[in-house]
Design a protein around this motif. Structure first.
Motif, PDB file in Angstrom:
ATOM      1  N   PRO A 210       0.062  -6.001   6.985  1.00  0.00           N
ATOM      2  CA  PRO A 210       1.511  -5.796   7.168  1.00  0.00           C
ATOM      3  C   PRO A 210       1.896  -4.330   6.978  1.00  0.00           C
ATOM      4  CG  PRO A 210       1.088  -7.716   5.799  1.00  0.00           C
ATOM      5  CD  PRO A 210      -0.229  -7.025   5.966  1.00  0.00           C
ATOM      6  N   ALA A 211       2.807  -3.853   7.803  1.00  0.00           N
ATOM      7  CA  ALA A 211       3.179  -2.434   7.792  1.00  0.00           C
ATOM      8  C   ALA A 211       3.732  -1.986   6.441  1.00  0.00           C
ATOM      9  CB  ALA A 211       4.197  -2.165   8.894  1.00  0.00           C
ATOM     10  N   ALA A 212       4.574  -2.820   5.823  1.00  0.00           N
ATOM     11  CA  ALA A 212       5.177  -2.437   4.542  1.00  0.00           C
ATOM     12  C   ALA A 212       4.103  -2.306   3.467  1.00  0.00           C
ATOM     13  CB  ALA A 212       6.226  -3.459   4.113  1.00  0.00           C
ATOM     14  N   LEU A 213       3.126  -3.198   3.500  1.00  0.00           N
ATOM     15  CA  LEU A 213       2.049  -3.159   2.524  1.00  0.00           C
ATOM     16  C   LEU A 213       1.180  -1.915   2.729  1.00  0.00           C
ATOM     17  CD1 LEU A 213      -0.038  -6.190   1.406  1.00  0.00           C
ATOM     18  CD2 LEU A 213      -1.187  -4.108   2.104  1.00  0.00           C
ATOM     19  N   VAL A 214       0.908  -1.598   3.991  1.00  0.00           N
ATOM     20  CA  VAL A 214       0.123  -0.389   4.299  1.00  0.00           C
ATOM     21  C   VAL A 214       0.849   0.862   3.813  1.00  0.00           C
ATOM     22  CG1 VAL A 214      -0.763   1.059   6.172  1.00  0.00           C
ATOM     23  CG2 VAL A 214      -1.086  -1.421   6.246  1.00  0.00           C
ATOM     24  N   ALA A 215       2.161   0.884   3.986  1.00  0.00           N
ATOM     25  CA  ALA A 215       2.947   2.043   3.539  1.00  0.00           C
ATOM     26  C   ALA A 215       2.842   2.214   2.035  1.00  0.00           C
ATOM     27  CB  ALA A 215       4.411   1.874   3.954  1.00  0.00           C
ATOM     28  N   ARG A 216       2.909   1.104   1.286  1.00  0.00           N
ATOM     29  CA  ARG A 216       2.768   1.189  -0.167  1.00  0.00           C
ATOM     30  C   ARG A 216       1.373   1.675  -0.553  1.00  0.00           C
ATOM     31  NH1 ARG A 216       5.539  -3.755   0.194  1.00  0.00           N
ATOM     32  NH2 ARG A 216       3.656  -4.968  -0.206  1.00  0.00           N
ATOM     33  N   ALA A 217       0.355   1.166   0.141  1.00  0.00           N
ATOM     34  CA  ALA A 217      -1.018   1.570  -0.149  1.00  0.00           C
ATOM     35  C   ALA A 217      -1.198   3.065   0.109  1.00  0.00           C
ATOM     36  CB  ALA A 217      -1.995   0.758   0.707  1.00  0.00           C
ATOM     37  N   ARG A 218      -0.608   3.567   1.179  1.00  0.00           N
ATOM     38  CA  ARG A 218      -0.703   5.004   1.484  1.00  0.00           C
ATOM     39  C   ARG A 218      -0.001   5.832   0.413  1.00  0.00           C
ATOM     40  NH1 ARG A 218       0.296   4.314   7.878  1.00  0.00           N
ATOM     41  NH2 ARG A 218      -1.895   4.280   8.545  1.00  0.00           N
ATOM     42  N   ASP A 219       1.127   5.333  -0.065  1.00  0.00           N
ATOM     43  CA  ASP A 219       1.835   6.041  -1.137  1.00  0.00           C
ATOM     44  C   ASP A 219       0.960   6.145  -2.382  1.00  0.00           C
ATOM     45  OD1 ASP A 219       4.087   6.460   0.382  1.00  0.00           O
ATOM     46  OD2 ASP A 219       5.201   4.761  -0.438  1.00  0.00           O
ATOM     47  N   MET A 220       0.289   5.049  -2.719  1.00  0.00           N
ATOM     48  CA  MET A 220      -0.569   5.057  -3.899  1.00  0.00           C
ATOM     49  C   MET A 220      -1.757   5.998  -3.708  1.00  0.00           C
ATOM     50  SD  MET A 220       1.009   3.148  -5.994  1.00  0.00           S
ATOM     51  CE  MET A 220      -0.185   2.953  -7.298  1.00  0.00           C
ATOM     52  N   LEU A 221      -2.355   5.979  -2.527  1.00  0.00           N
ATOM     53  CA  LEU A 221      -3.484   6.866  -2.251  1.00  0.00           C
ATOM     54  C   LEU A 221      -3.054   8.325  -2.304  1.00  0.00           C
ATOM     55  CD1 LEU A 221      -5.198   4.873   0.634  1.00  0.00           C
ATOM     56  CD2 LEU A 221      -6.115   5.258  -1.654  1.00  0.00           C
ATOM     57  N   ALA A 222      -1.841   8.598  -1.834  1.00  0.00           N
ATOM     58  CA  ALA A 222      -1.322   9.967  -1.897  1.00  0.00           C
ATOM     59  C   ALA A 222      -1.146  10.407  -3.344  1.00  0.00           C
ATOM     60  CB  ALA A 222       0.012  10.053  -1.146  1.00  0.00           C
ATOM     61  N   LEU A 223      -0.710   9.480  -4.193  1.00  0.00           N
ATOM     62  CA  LEU A 223      -0.584   9.801  -5.619  1.00  0.00           C
ATOM     63  C   LEU A 223      -1.953  10.081  -6.236  1.00  0.00           C
ATOM     64  CD1 LEU A 223       2.093   7.370  -7.079  1.00  0.00           C
ATOM     65  CD2 LEU A 223       2.124   9.849  -7.176  1.00  0.00           C
ATOM     66  N   PHE A 224      -2.932   9.254  -5.876  1.00  0.00           N
ATOM     67  CA  PHE A 224      -4.284   9.477  -6.388  1.00  0.00           C
ATOM     68  C   PHE A 224      -4.795  10.863  -5.979  1.00  0.00           C
ATOM     69  CE2 PHE A 224      -5.215   4.633  -6.095  1.00  0.00           C
ATOM     70  CZ  PHE A 224      -4.486   4.423  -7.260  1.00  0.00           C
ATOM     71  N   ASP A 225      -4.571  11.198  -4.704  1.00  0.00           N
ATOM     72  CA  ASP A 225      -5.052  12.490  -4.195  1.00  0.00           C
ATOM     73  C   ASP A 225      -4.356  13.652  -4.885  1.00  0.00           C
ATOM     74  OD1 ASP A 225      -6.769  11.222  -2.467  1.00  0.00           O
ATOM     75  OD2 ASP A 225      -5.390  11.278  -0.768  1.00  0.00           O
TER      76      ASP A 225
END
Length: 238
Positions: free
Chosen positions: A201-216
């Motif tokens: 789902p697009a909304a879930l992918v967006a949240r996952a990308r936000d978290m990965l950006a925080l990790f980076d």
């Protein structure tokens, strides 16, 4: 003394970053919870319809409605007991609904461990894979609230599989738990899997990308990369 102070500040900074990551997930988590509720209602609705069609116990609906009315005027503890008894007495969809209501009532009353146990009983009783998966997901969530992260992880690992009905939601919750534990490598692998899945789902992918950006942004190499970039920019300017 300076090294000790630096160590303390690093620990505090890590806690703050972890809290920020969890806050981000909590802020956006409602959307996938509402989606899984729709899945649950559809699955149980079908099971109830099947039970009512094939069974002569046509008073199931009346008994469940009467129990709901009785529970509405009771304390959460008494209401949970009513639903627990109903879950034992009724087979099929209404028994499952009673078990889920028992879990929700216990959770509302602050007894997350008992709520998890109630949801686990629904898992054991359910025949429909979607109901079983959703009850398992709720049980894992309750275990997190009860402080049993290891129990939640063990349960979610069986749900975070592509063949499971709640694969995406279970994978996201599993990643969030790993984030809370500070296991960024495990969390990242789950978020990466979601981002790379074209069917997610697009909304879930967006949240996952936000978290990965925080990790980076918070990775040890990020500051070094930024410093190199700033040095190179300064040298070019000279």
């Amino acid at each position: 003394m300076a090294e000790e102070s630096d160590s303390i500040f690093r620990e505090v900074d890590e806690d703050v970053r972890r809290d920020q990551m969890l806050a981000l997930w909590r802020r956006h988590g409602v959307s996938f919870v509402s989606a899984t509720v729709v899945v649950l209602l559809a699955a149980i609705g079908w099971q109830i319809w099947t039970d009512m069609r094939e069974s002569s116990l046509n008073d199931l609906s009346d008994r469940y409605a009467a129990a709901q009315d009785a529970a509405a005027g009771e304390t959460p503890e008494a209401a949970a007991s009513l639903y627990a008894q109903l879950a034992k007495d009724l087979d099929g969809g209404y028994g499952l609904l009673a078990g889920l209501r028992q879990g929700a009532t216990l959770l509302e009353d602050g007894d997350a461990a008992a709520a998890a146990a109630a949801y686990d009983r629904v898992v054991a009783k359910a025949g429909d894979s979607r109901v079983k998966a959703f009850a398992g997901y709720l049980a894992a969530s309750a275990k997190v609230k009860a402080g049993d992260a290891d129990g939640a992880i063990a349960q979610l690992q069986g749900l975070a599989l592509p063949s499971e009905p709640l694969y995406y939601s279970a994978t996201e919750l599993l990643a969030a738990i790993y984030t809370a534990q500070g296991d960024i490598e495990e969390a990242r692998s789950r978020f990466d899997a979601l981002v790379e899945d074209p069917a997610a789902p697009a909304a879930l992918v967006a949240r996952a990308r936000d978290m990965l950006a925080l990790f980076d942004a918070e990775s040890p190499g990020a500051d070094a990369d930024n410093s190199v970039g700033e040095t190179e920019s300064g040298s070019a300017a000279q």
